[in-house]
Write an enzyme that holds these catalytic residues in place. Structure first.
Site, short mmCIF file in Angstrom:
data_model
loop_
_atom_site.label_atom_id
_atom_site.label_comp_id
_atom_site.label_asym_id
_atom_site.label_seq_id
_atom_site.Cartn_x
_atom_site.Cartn_y
_atom_site.Cartn_z
N HIS A 26 -3.17 1.66 -2.15
CA HIS A 26 -2.75 0.16 -2.78
C HIS A 26 -3.83 -0.68 -1.57
CE1 HIS A 26 1.25 -1.85 -2.10
NE2 HIS A 26 0.28 -2.91 -2.08
N HIS A 28 -5.20 -4.56 -2.43
CA HIS A 28 -5.84 -6.05 -3.41
C HIS A 28 -6.72 -6.55 -2.55
CE1 HIS A 28 -1.50 -6.25 -4.61
NE2 HIS A 28 -1.32 -6.05 -3.16
N HIS A 206 4.55 -2.90 -7.69
CA HIS A 206 5.35 -3.00 -6.40
C HIS A 206 6.34 -3.34 -7.36
CE1 HIS A 206 0.94 -4.11 -5.47
NE2 HIS A 206 1.45 -4.81 -4.15
N GLU A 209 10.43 -3.83 -1.88
CA GLU A 209 9.07 -4.72 -1.22
C GLU A 209 9.67 -5.81 -0.61
OE1 GLU A 209 5.94 -7.08 -2.16
OE2 GLU A 209 5.16 -6.33 0.22
N ASP A 287 -3.06 -2.91 2.07
CA ASP A 287 -2.65 -3.79 1.36
C ASP A 287 -3.66 -4.98 1.06
OD1 ASP A 287 -0.60 -5.27 -0.43
OD2 ASP A 287 0.90 -5.38 0.96
N ASP A 288 -3.11 -5.56 2.63
CA ASP A 288 -3.89 -6.96 2.25
C ASP A 288 -4.97 -6.91 4.13
OD1 ASP A 288 -3.44 -8.45 -0.22
OD2 ASP A 288 -1.99 -7.98 0.61
N1 ADE Z 1 0.06 -9.44 -3.54
C1 ADE Z 1 -1.31 -9.43 -2.97
N2 ADE Z 1 0.00 -8.59 -1.33
C2 ADE Z 1 1.34 -7.60 -2.31
C3 ADE Z 1 2.28 -7.55 -1.60
N3 ADE Z 1 2.01 -7.21 -0.42
N4 ADE Z 1 3.21 -8.42 -2.42
C4 ADE Z 1 3.23 -8.43 -3.83
N5 ADE Z 1 2.31 -8.94 -4.24
C5 ADE Z 1 0.98 -8.82 -3.31
ZN ZN Z 2 -0.08 -5.03 -2.54
#
Ligand code: ADE
Ligand code: ZN
Length: 350
Positions: A26, A28, A206, A209, A287-288
């Site tokens: 996970h 991006h 996703h 969340e 994630d990011d």
């Molecule tokens: N795009 C990038 N990070 C995300 C996240 N945590 N939730 C939904 N879309 C995303």
């Molecule tokens: Zn994500």
């Protein structure tokens, strides 16, 4: 399989986790764009960012929720224009992942963020694929791409994206669904995911969340999702938990993301220990990472520093990551053997 963890000294656990082979399921790719690289790429492309410097961009990282993050994330991604940009971004990420002992990365990308700005789909895909091939040869890391549809856009637009992707089918491992969850339920994308599955693509989404547990069930039933990204809100519904446990559906959990985006107030309040205690197939991811304060090892480090997690939990999370990947059983077993060997070594016993 090392059933006994008693030889592992708690203070050695962070080093053991950092050294362990793991899968990143996970992440991006646009979320790995560090402010310094964003400014460097922006400069060479003549694209100005609405921030003065990497430091002022970092100062904008005080998010109040998913949407406030997405606004900054999409703005920064606007510097990416050429095949070299996507190659540089992906190569930088794969080197960083390798340093965290990631042996397998299944990487999300958002083609619509780029095609909407006139960047051809082929540019995005070929740049990333070049870096993935190089990383396999030079770093020995295995990586593959999962194309995400932006759920705030329409299903028609998702179909247009899929049409652009079809000539490059062999470069794609699967499809995912990301962006703002509220008001954009899985049902909106039932037809396009149906088509993707017929093309033999894996499906993930996703869910849970910011959205309620019912969105997790819908992702599985309506989209055929094989993994749920985040899914942490499942604990609000016992029946959803029971199903996820029974069907062994993986949850790709991102602790630092959840705190930065206010899903939990602090890391000490994260429900990761409860997810494991419930028998859910959770694993830890980033994630990011450029926005949320750390790559995968930092997510493990901070989660283990803040939560009552044990060596047995570490083994379970790491093994879950390897076994929740879409690699074949033989590859997974090879990585798990390495994990077992590492956990069997001396970690503090004299
Ligand atoms: N795009 C990038 N990070 C995300 C996240 N945590 N939730 C939904 N879309 C995303
Ligand atoms: Zn994500």
């Amino acid at each position: 399989m090392p059933p006994d963890f008693s030889h592992i000294q708690p203070k050695r656990l962070p080093a053991l986790i950092a050294a362990a082979p793991k899968a990143e399921l996970h992440v991006h790719i646009e979320g790995t764009l560090e402010p310094e690289l964003a400014f460097e790429i922006g400069r060479r492309n003549g694209v100005a960012l609405p921030y003065e410097s990497p430091e002022s961009l970092r100062k904008a990282f005080a998010f109040t929720g998913l949407q406030s993050f997405l606004d900054v994330y999409y703005a920064a991604a606007s510097v990416l224009r050429t095949e070299d940009d996507f190659d540089d971004l992906t190569w930088a990420y794969l080197q960083r992942a390798h340093a965290d002992n990631v042996v397998r990365a299944e990487i999300f990308f958002d083609p619509q963020t780029h095609t909407a700005r006139g960047v051809p789909f082929e540019t995005v895909l070929c740049g990333m694929s070049r870096a993935i091939t190089r990383a396999r040869h030079e770093l020995g890391i295995s990586a593959a791409l999962i194309m995400c549809f932006l759920r705030h856009l329409t299903e028609r637009e998702a179909f247009e994206t899929l049409e652009r992707a079809e000539p490059f089918r062999e470069h794609l491992l699967g499809v995912g669904l990301d962006s703002g969850e509220r008001g954009n339920p899985p049902e909106k994308f039932a037809n396009v995911f149906d088509r993707c599955r017929r093309l033999g693509l894996h499906a993930v989404a996703h869910a849970g969340e910011e959205g309620p547990p019912v969105s997790i069930t819908a992702a599985i039933d309506v989209l055929g999702a094989e993994r749920i990204d985040h899914g942490v809100r499942c604990l609000e519904d016992e029946a959803v938990v029971a199903r996820l446990v029974r069907e062994r559906i993986p949850l790709t959990v991102c602790p630092l993301s959840n705190v930065t985006l206010r899903v939990f107030d602090t890391l000490a309040h994260h429900n990761l220990p409860k997810l494991l205690a419930a028998g859910l197939r959770a694993s830890v991811h980033s994630d990011d990472p450029a926005y949320f304060g750390g790559f995968v090892n930092e997510n493990y480090r901070q989660a283990f520093a803040s939560l009552p997690l044990t060596a047995a939990d570490a083994y379970t999370l790491l093994r879950n990551s390897l076994e929740s990947s879409f690699q074949n059983a033989a590859e997974q077993a090879r990585h798990v053997d390495r994990l077992d060997a590492l956990f069997s070594e001396k970690w503090g016993r004299d």
